[in-house]
Design a protein around this motif. Structure first.
Motif, PDB file in Angstrom:
ATOM      1  N   GLN A 140      65.587  21.227  38.997  1.00 31.08           N
ATOM      2  CA  GLN A 140      66.313  21.067  40.171  1.00 31.08           C
ATOM      3  C   GLN A 140      65.070  21.740  40.907  1.00 31.08           C
ATOM      4  OE1 GLN A 140      70.722  21.378  40.713  1.00 31.08           O
ATOM      5  NE2 GLN A 140      70.789  19.388  39.318  1.00 31.08           N
ATOM      6  N   THR A 141      65.439  23.608  40.844  1.00 30.77           N
ATOM      7  CA  THR A 141      64.748  24.362  41.860  1.00 30.77           C
ATOM      8  C   THR A 141      63.612  23.768  41.712  1.00 30.77           C
ATOM      9  OG1 THR A 141      64.488  26.069  40.503  1.00 30.77           O
ATOM     10  CG2 THR A 141      66.456  26.337  41.910  1.00 30.77           C
ATOM     11  N   ALA A 198      62.407  20.911  44.328  1.00 30.03           N
ATOM     12  CA  ALA A 198      63.101  21.220  45.131  1.00 30.03           C
ATOM     13  C   ALA A 198      62.102  21.319  45.989  1.00 30.03           C
ATOM     14  CB  ALA A 198      64.613  21.534  45.508  1.00 30.03           C
TER      15      ALA A 198
END
Length: 186
Positions: free
Chosen positions: A178-179, A182
């Motif tokens: 997810q990081t 993002a």
């Protein structure tokens, strides 16, 4: 010398007869009694011949036989002085050496009650331990059941830990993914 004013005669001049002297006196007494009995028999024989009585002669012969039997047995203490028939008296019986050795070899050693009980306890303990090792006793069955429960609990705890580790790793991967997403990287 004794000390003090009074002296006693009781402790003085004690003399003990040694066994050799006693044996010598006993031997002399036997010789005298044999000589007396022999002389009495001779005088009786002369009287019998004079009287012609044969019954007394038969009695003297039986007396000779009994006196020779008495001489064979050694008298102890006052036994020679008093004739006693004691029904409780047990006379020693001579045993042959060969039978004695066989009896000793064949006979098991006699143990006391405490020794027998101790040996029985040891045998019982060894038997119980053998059955316990085979799992045939109640206590062994209970122990095995307890061990099975503990093994099952440990297996469940290991599986739970592995699942938690896998979940943490998956959560860490998801977070890093997810990081990265993002940040716009891939």
């Amino acid at each position: 010398m004794p000390r003090g004013k009074f002296t006693s005669h009781k402790g003085r001049n004690r003399r003990f007869t040694n066994p050799e002297e006693l044996e010598e006196e006993r031997r002399k007494e036997q010789e005298k009694s044999k000589w007396r009995s022999k002389n009495e028999i001779d005088s009786e024989d002369e009287e019998e011949e004079a009287k012609g009585d044969k019954k007394i002669n038969e009695g003297s012969e039986s007396e000779e036989e009994t006196s020779s039997d008495d001489d064979d047995q050694k008298a102890k203490g006052v036994q020679s002085l008093i004739e006693i028939e004691n029904p409780n008296r047990v006379q020693k019986k001579n045993k042959k050496l060969s039978t004695l050795n066989n009896d000793v070899d064949n006979a098991a050693p006699q143990l006391s009650r405490r020794e027998r009980e101790e040996i029985e306890k040891q045998k019982a303990k060894a038997h119980y331990q053998k059955l316990h090792a085979e799992g045939k006793t109640d206590q062994a069955k209970a122990d095995l059941a307890r061990l099975a429960i503990i093994k099952q609990q440990r297996e469940e705890a290991r599986l739970r830990r592995e699942k938690e580790l896998k979940d943490k790793e998956d959560a860490a991967k998801m977070k890093t993914a997810q990081t990265q997403k993002a940040l716009g990287k891939k």
